[in-house]
Design a protein around this motif. Structure first.
Motif, mmCIF file in Angstrom:
data_model
loop_
_atom_site.group_PDB
_atom_site.id
_atom_site.type_symbol
_atom_site.label_atom_id
_atom_site.label_comp_id
_atom_site.label_asym_id
_atom_site.label_seq_id
_atom_site.Cartn_x
_atom_site.Cartn_y
_atom_site.Cartn_z
ATOM 1 N N THR A 150 0.821 -1.209 0.000
ATOM 2 C CA THR A 150 0.000 0.000 0.000
ATOM 3 C C THR A 150 0.857 1.262 0.000
ATOM 4 N N ALA A 151 0.558 2.171 -0.913
ATOM 5 C CA ALA A 151 1.204 3.484 -0.942
ATOM 6 C C ALA A 151 0.288 4.483 -0.237
ATOM 7 N N VAL A 152 0.866 5.277 0.661
ATOM 8 C CA VAL A 152 0.093 6.274 1.399
ATOM 9 C C VAL A 152 0.436 7.647 0.838
ATOM 10 N N LEU A 153 -0.570 8.333 0.320
ATOM 11 C CA LEU A 153 -0.364 9.624 -0.343
ATOM 12 C C LEU A 153 -1.038 10.729 0.451
ATOM 13 N N PHE A 154 -0.258 11.754 0.810
ATOM 14 C CA PHE A 154 -0.786 12.910 1.519
ATOM 15 C C PHE A 154 -1.139 13.995 0.507
ATOM 16 N N SER A 155 -2.398 14.378 0.466
ATOM 17 C CA SER A 155 -2.824 15.430 -0.453
ATOM 18 C C SER A 155 -2.596 16.810 0.163
ATOM 19 N N ASN A 156 -2.401 17.795 -0.692
ATOM 20 C CA ASN A 156 -2.433 19.196 -0.272
ATOM 21 C C ASN A 156 -2.754 20.038 -1.498
ATOM 22 N N LYS A 157 -2.627 21.343 -1.392
ATOM 23 C CA LYS A 157 -3.050 22.208 -2.493
ATOM 24 C C LYS A 157 -2.243 21.982 -3.767
ATOM 25 N N ASP A 158 -1.034 21.425 -3.629
ATOM 26 C CA ASP A 158 -0.204 21.159 -4.798
ATOM 27 C C ASP A 158 -0.176 19.683 -5.184
ATOM 28 N N ARG A 159 -0.868 18.852 -4.413
ATOM 29 C CA ARG A 159 -0.884 17.414 -4.663
ATOM 30 C C ARG A 159 -2.327 16.931 -4.731
ATOM 31 N N GLY A 160 -2.961 17.211 -5.832
ATOM 32 C CA GLY A 160 -4.361 16.839 -5.976
ATOM 33 C C GLY A 160 -4.560 15.324 -5.919
ATOM 34 N N ARG A 161 -5.577 14.890 -5.172
ATOM 35 C CA ARG A 161 -5.795 13.450 -5.007
ATOM 36 C C ARG A 161 -6.255 12.784 -6.292
ATOM 37 N N THR A 162 -6.817 13.562 -7.220
ATOM 38 C CA THR A 162 -7.290 12.951 -8.466
ATOM 39 C C THR A 162 -6.151 12.464 -9.354
ATOM 40 N N VAL A 163 -4.921 12.927 -9.099
ATOM 41 C CA VAL A 163 -3.781 12.497 -9.917
ATOM 42 C C VAL A 163 -3.552 10.993 -9.776
ATOM 43 N N SER A 164 -3.939 10.437 -8.636
ATOM 44 C CA SER A 164 -3.689 9.014 -8.400
ATOM 45 C C SER A 164 -4.827 8.115 -8.840
ATOM 46 N N PHE A 165 -6.026 8.664 -9.104
ATOM 47 C CA PHE A 165 -7.118 7.746 -9.448
ATOM 48 C C PHE A 165 -7.923 8.095 -10.696
ATOM 49 N N LEU A 166 -7.697 9.238 -11.322
ATOM 50 C CA LEU A 166 -8.431 9.529 -12.548
ATOM 51 C C LEU A 166 -7.715 9.085 -13.830
ATOM 52 N N PRO A 167 -6.390 9.193 -13.931
ATOM 53 C CA PRO A 167 -5.723 8.748 -15.169
ATOM 54 C C PRO A 167 -5.907 7.247 -15.408
ATOM 55 N N SER A 168 -5.692 6.826 -16.637
ATOM 56 C CA SER A 168 -5.874 5.415 -16.999
ATOM 57 C C SER A 168 -4.851 4.512 -16.317
ATOM 58 N N THR A 169 -3.644 5.034 -16.107
ATOM 59 C CA THR A 169 -2.587 4.252 -15.470
ATOM 60 C C THR A 169 -1.912 5.096 -14.392
ATOM 61 N N SER A 170 -1.255 4.420 -13.461
ATOM 62 C CA SER A 170 -0.650 5.129 -12.340
ATOM 63 C C SER A 170 0.783 4.675 -12.118
ATOM 64 N N ILE A 171 1.677 5.646 -11.949
ATOM 65 C CA ILE A 171 3.054 5.373 -11.539
ATOM 66 C C ILE A 171 3.238 6.005 -10.165
ATOM 67 N N HIS A 225 -12.770 1.210 -11.385
ATOM 68 C CA HIS A 225 -13.157 2.599 -11.171
ATOM 69 C C HIS A 225 -11.947 3.499 -10.956
ATOM 70 N N GLY A 226 -10.847 3.158 -11.600
ATOM 71 C CA GLY A 226 -9.640 3.962 -11.478
ATOM 72 C C GLY A 226 -8.587 3.420 -12.422
ATOM 73 N N PRO A 227 -7.316 3.664 -12.154
ATOM 74 C CA PRO A 227 -6.258 3.172 -13.046
ATOM 75 C C PRO A 227 -6.359 1.668 -13.287
ATOM 76 N N VAL A 228 -6.236 1.284 -14.551
ATOM 77 C CA VAL A 228 -6.295 -0.144 -14.885
ATOM 78 C C VAL A 228 -4.939 -0.810 -14.703
ATOM 79 N N LYS A 229 -3.879 -0.014 -14.644
ATOM 80 C CA LYS A 229 -2.537 -0.539 -14.424
ATOM 81 C C LYS A 229 -1.820 0.354 -13.411
ATOM 82 N N ALA A 230 -1.012 -0.284 -12.572
ATOM 83 C CA ALA A 230 -0.225 0.474 -11.597
ATOM 84 C C ALA A 230 1.209 -0.028 -11.606
ATOM 85 N N THR A 231 2.130 0.897 -11.468
ATOM 86 C CA THR A 231 3.554 0.565 -11.396
ATOM 87 C C THR A 231 4.156 1.247 -10.179
ATOM 88 N N TYR A 232 4.820 0.456 -9.341
ATOM 89 C CA TYR A 232 5.587 0.996 -8.227
ATOM 90 C C TYR A 232 7.049 1.008 -8.612
#
Length: 238
Positions: A150-171, A225-232
């Motif tokens: 599990t990756a834990v992501l802290f959001s703030n005004k410069d780190r929008g939470r949608t960056v991790s779950f709206l795109p088709s893929t996630s790095i 309901h989010g990225p279909v592929k994830a890469t760590y």
């Protein structure tokens, strides 16, 4: 900086009243448990051993696992983005990118006419619209749980939470120093930071690989309901 709790005393008074007693307001101590099994899991694991646990867990959560160093990070990300189909790319505005050498990579992509959007809190919902159309979202894990992957992501005004779950893929970039055994240590870190007066993120996302669901007839479907592929990408930063 700490938050403000509203109507706490009134709320606790109501709870105590429903229990048929007065509320204890003094002499209350945190309980000391005789058994703390949550602290035993991987407690003696080295950082390298935690990396191996994370790697093994990634095979179970349908997540690509890569390991690199700071010198090779830009090349690794560039390669992964190409394998995922290229841009558009959306990412955070994050001070960690510069020491990671990624601002140069972003400039390279722009020269190559790859559509790259860095989160800008001044443009409001335009960030969300871009993230919704992006092929790749790039973020950084603040705390990483080896046991569950599990990756834990802290959001703030410069780190929008949608960056991790709206795109088709996630790095998700995983600094090796961010890896801890499990949720127990993550909760402890968050509490300690808050007790020291650090600002608590308004949204903390615990992300375990790509989205998936087994709600329908118990059949697992990945990428619902989010990225279909994830890469760590684990970065040797220690």
């Amino acid at each position: 900086m700490t938050g403000t709790i509203h109507n706490r005393d009134q709320f606790l008074d109501v709870i105590a009243g429903r229990l048929g007693r007065d509320r204890n307001t003094a002499g209350v101590e945190r309980p000391k448990w005789k058994y703390t099994p949550q602290n035993e899991v991987l407690k003696d694991a080295t950082q390298e051993e935690l990396v191996e646990v994370l790697k093994e867990q990634c095979t179970k959560i349908h997540t690509t696992f890569l390991k690199t160093n700071l010198n090779q990070l830009s090349t690794t990300i560039d390669t992964v983005v190409g394998q995922l189909g290229g841009g558009p790319i959306v990412t955070w505005k994050d001070n960690r990118f510069k020491p990671f050498g990624l601002t140069t990579l972003f400039d390279k992509w722009k020269v190559e006419n790859v559509d790259v959007h860095v989160w800008d809190n001044q443009t409001g919902k335009d960030n969300i619209h871009f993230a919704d159309k992006a092929n790749v979202g790039i973020t950084i894990s603040d705390i990483t749980l080896a046991e569950s992957g599990t990756a834990v992501l802290f959001s703030n005004k410069d780190r929008g939470r949608t960056v991790s779950f709206l795109p088709s893929t996630s790095i998700i970039l995983i600094p090796k120093s961010s890896i801890v055994p499990r949720m127990t240590q993550a909760a402890r870190i968050i509490r300690e930071n808050t007790n020291k007066g650090e600002h608590l993120a308004s949204c903390i996302n615990f992300i375990t690989g790509p989205s998936n669901s087994a709600d329908i007839e118990m059949n697992l479907v990945v990428g619902v309901h989010g990225p279909v592929k994830a890469t760590y990408i684990v970065i040797e930063d220690i």
